[in-house]
Design a protein around this motif. Structure first.
Motif, PDB file in Angstrom:
ATOM      1  N   TYR A  27       0.923  -1.134   0.119  1.00  0.00           N
ATOM      2  CA  TYR A  27       0.080  -0.107   0.033  1.00  0.00           C
ATOM      3  C   TYR A  27       0.840   1.277  -0.031  1.00  0.00           C
ATOM      4  CZ  TYR A  27      -4.328  -2.775   0.873  1.00  0.00           C
ATOM      5  OH  TYR A  27      -5.339  -3.453   0.895  1.00  0.00           O
ATOM      6  N   LYS A  28       0.547   2.197  -0.757  1.00  0.00           N
ATOM      7  CA  LYS A  28       1.097   3.508  -1.051  1.00  0.00           C
ATOM      8  C   LYS A  28       2.743   3.422  -1.352  1.00  0.00           C
ATOM      9  CE  LYS A  28      -1.743   5.471   2.686  1.00  0.00           C
ATOM     10  NZ  LYS A  28      -2.003   6.276   3.877  1.00  0.00           N
ATOM     11  N   LEU A  82      13.804  -0.165  -1.104  1.00  0.00           N
ATOM     12  CA  LEU A  82      14.278   0.952  -0.065  1.00  0.00           C
ATOM     13  C   LEU A  82      13.129   1.770   0.366  1.00  0.00           C
ATOM     14  CD1 LEU A  82      17.703   1.895  -1.681  1.00  0.00           C
ATOM     15  CD2 LEU A  82      17.479   0.734   0.296  1.00  0.00           C
ATOM     16  N   LEU A  83      12.710   1.618   1.696  1.00  0.00           N
ATOM     17  CA  LEU A  83      11.452   2.512   2.290  1.00  0.00           C
ATOM     18  C   LEU A  83      11.999   3.374   3.552  1.00  0.00           C
ATOM     19  CD1 LEU A  83       8.892  -0.315   2.038  1.00  0.00           C
ATOM     20  CD2 LEU A  83       9.506   1.520   0.004  1.00  0.00           C
ATOM     21  N   SER A  94       5.440   2.547   8.812  1.00  0.00           N
ATOM     22  CA  SER A  94       4.331   1.365   9.010  1.00  0.00           C
ATOM     23  C   SER A  94       3.958   1.138   7.527  1.00  0.00           C
ATOM     24  CB  SER A  94       3.377   1.426  10.002  1.00  0.00           C
ATOM     25  OG  SER A  94       3.752   1.605  11.140  1.00  0.00           O
ATOM     26  N   TYR A  95       4.158  -0.210   7.254  1.00  0.00           N
ATOM     27  CA  TYR A  95       3.528  -0.493   5.685  1.00  0.00           C
ATOM     28  C   TYR A  95       2.746  -1.627   5.886  1.00  0.00           C
ATOM     29  CZ  TYR A  95       7.259   2.677   4.356  1.00  0.00           C
ATOM     30  OH  TYR A  95       7.961   3.841   4.285  1.00  0.00           O
ATOM     31  N   VAL A  96       2.063  -2.059   4.544  1.00  0.00           N
ATOM     32  CA  VAL A  96       1.004  -2.915   4.824  1.00  0.00           C
ATOM     33  C   VAL A  96       1.256  -3.889   3.346  1.00  0.00           C
ATOM     34  CG1 VAL A  96      -1.439  -4.055   4.471  1.00  0.00           C
ATOM     35  CG2 VAL A  96      -0.782  -2.094   6.107  1.00  0.00           C
TER      36      VAL A  96
END
Length: 501
Positions: free
Chosen positions: A446-447, A460-461, A465-467
């Motif tokens: 997501y996003k 590379l983020l 918080s990620y989904v």
């Protein structure tokens, strides 16, 4: 036979010789002529005795105050009835009786006046009544009964007049006593009040006046002694003498006036002493002593302009002192970067003087600094918030606001800014994370984006918080949440659809 005498009310029996019966051996009888002459002489003697009784004895019997006086004289059985008393004899007896009746009335009134103390307050009027009484007695003894009755009537009127004059004499005696007290004449005052109390023993004014008269000489001596002390400026000793005089005679105008005058001088002296202490303490900022001295001064002379003016000065001095203390404390707290506490002291100053410019500026500055410190502390206490884009942007704005501060004057703030800057840099640095799948599942984050099917994929983020979502035909979709924290090495993220529908 019997006739009244002047000794008592009982008749006096007069023996008249009776005929003696002849006996045997008695002398022969006298010739008839001799016997007739003898009988005539006897009758004349009897008549003479009766006349004497009417003139001398009868008036005394008539004067008796009994019922028998009103009855007619008993008839004496005489062989020959005496002639009636003359008109002069009856008049004399009546005048005597009237004089004696009036004398009895006078004596009763005299007894009453004596019981009322006339001997003390009657004065010349009572002496005149006694003189009239003596004159009446002299007339009575001389047999001048009509004049005696007139004298007794005069005495009776004088005694009645004395009785009627008692209220007037009482007022006059009280006034004379008060005048004597005012003149300092103790003996005259005692004499006047003695007359007043003889007229009315229960009169309170007379009783109080007598008490004052009895101590007048002592009161005057105490007043004189107090005046001597006062002339030497020995005011406390003078007050003691005057107070003693007042305790003896609380109604003495001289004692009261002297006592009040010296008391006023003492109060004036104490008032000036208290005001001197108050002003001296005010100059040295000893506000407690100044306030206490002003309280004493106001107790001595309530409501004076001097006390009111000094109290206003004291109030202003206290306010200036409090403002100075709060301002000094606020500046010390600012130097220690305790901005919230500093703002409270500035607020206290404004509570005293709302127009204090330095407090207005200082409170605004302190509150601004306190807000910056609070926000910095909030980020530093929870750095994970920087993983989100919104908090990171707010952190950047906060650092921009603190950028113009002098690190030398505010080292605590500079340290916090440095820590947050470092944390923000770390939070903005991308983190390598590995996604693992089974080449059968379509993977998306997501996003971030869709990445299709793969066995392994590196991204590379930035921290946050990620989904990740996986989908596969005939299988239930999977959802995997993961968090990337700055400064931490993340583990692999597995996204596989393995549950058939």
């Amino acid at each position: 036979m019997s006739v009244p005498t002047d000794n008592d009310d009982q008749p006096v029996t007069v023996i008249v010789p009776a005929a003696v019966p002849k006996t045997v051996g008695s002398r022969p009888s006298r010739p008839p002529g001799v016997t007739l002459r003898l009988a005539t002489i006897v009758v004349l003697c009897l008549m003479l005795l009766v006349l004497v009784g009417v003139v001398v004895v009868l008036p005394d019997l008539v004067a008796k105050r009994v019922t028998e006086e009103q009855k007619p004289a008993a008839v004496i059985p005489l062989e020959t009835s005496p002639p009636p008393p003359s008109a002069d004899t009856q008049r004399v007896a009546r005048e005597k009786r009237e004089a004696e009746n009036k004398l009895g009335i006078v004596l009763r009134k005299q007894t009453e006046r004596e019981a009322e103390g006339v001997a003390i307050w009657g004065g010349q009027d009572y002496d005149a009544a006694l003189d009239s009484l003596a004159a009446g007695d002299a007339q009575l003894q001389a047999g001048r009964y009509a004049q005696a009755a007139r004298d007794y009537e005069k005495v009776s009127g004088q005694l009645d007049a004395l009785r009627a004059s008692m209220p007037r004499r009482l007022v006059s005696a009280l006034q004379a006593g008060e005048a004597a007290l005012q003149a300092g004449d103790g003996p005259a005052a005692r004499q006047s009040f003695n007359v007043a109390l003889a007229i009315d023993p229960a009169h309170q004014g007379g009783q109080k006046g007598m008490l004052r008269a009895r101590v007048l000489e002592e009161v005057l001596a105490l007043i004189a002694a107090g005046a001597e002390h006062e002339s030497r400026d020995q005011l406390d000793a003078a007050l003691n003498k005057y107070a003693s005089a007042v305790s003896l005679d609380a109604r003495s105008p001289e004692a009261r006036a002297a006592n009040e005058a010296v008391g006023a001088r003492i109060r004036q002296r104490e008032f000036h002493a208290a005001m001197s202490v108050a002003l001296t303490a005010l100059e040295t900022d000893d506000f407690a002593d100044s306030r206490a001295a002003l309280t004493r001064a106001d107790g001595i002379r309530p409501g004076t302009p001097e006390v009111a003016d000094t109290r206003r000065r004291l109030q202003l001095a206290v306010q200036r002192s409090r403002i100075r203390v709060h301002g000094d404390e606020a500046r010390v707290l600012e130097r220690n970067e305790r901005w919230q506490e500093a703002s409270e002291h500035y607020a206290a100053v404004l509570g005293i003087d709302s127009k204090a410019a330095f407090a207005q500026v200082g409170r605004a500055r302190s509150l601004a600094r306190a807000r910056i410190h609070a926000e910095l502390d909030a980020y530093l206490a929870e750095l994970a918030r920087l993983n989100a884009p919104g908090p990171r942007n707010n952190a950047r704005r906060l650092l921009d606001a603190a950028a113009g501060l002098d690190a030398e004057t505010e080292p605590k703030l500079a340290a916090k800014v440095g820590r947050l800057t470092d944390a923000l840099e770390i939070a903005q640095t991308p983190i390598r994370v590995r996604l693992q799948s089974d080449n059968l599942t379509d993977v998306a984050v997501y996003k971030v984006g869709r990445f299709g099917r793969f066995a392994r994929h590196d991204l590379l983020l930035p921290p946050g918080s990620y989904v990740a979502v996986g989908s596969r035909s005939g299988y239930r979709d999977v959802r995997v949440e993961f968090t990337l924290s700055a400064g931490q090495e993340p583990g692999d993220v597995f996204v596989r659809c393995q549950e058939k529908i």
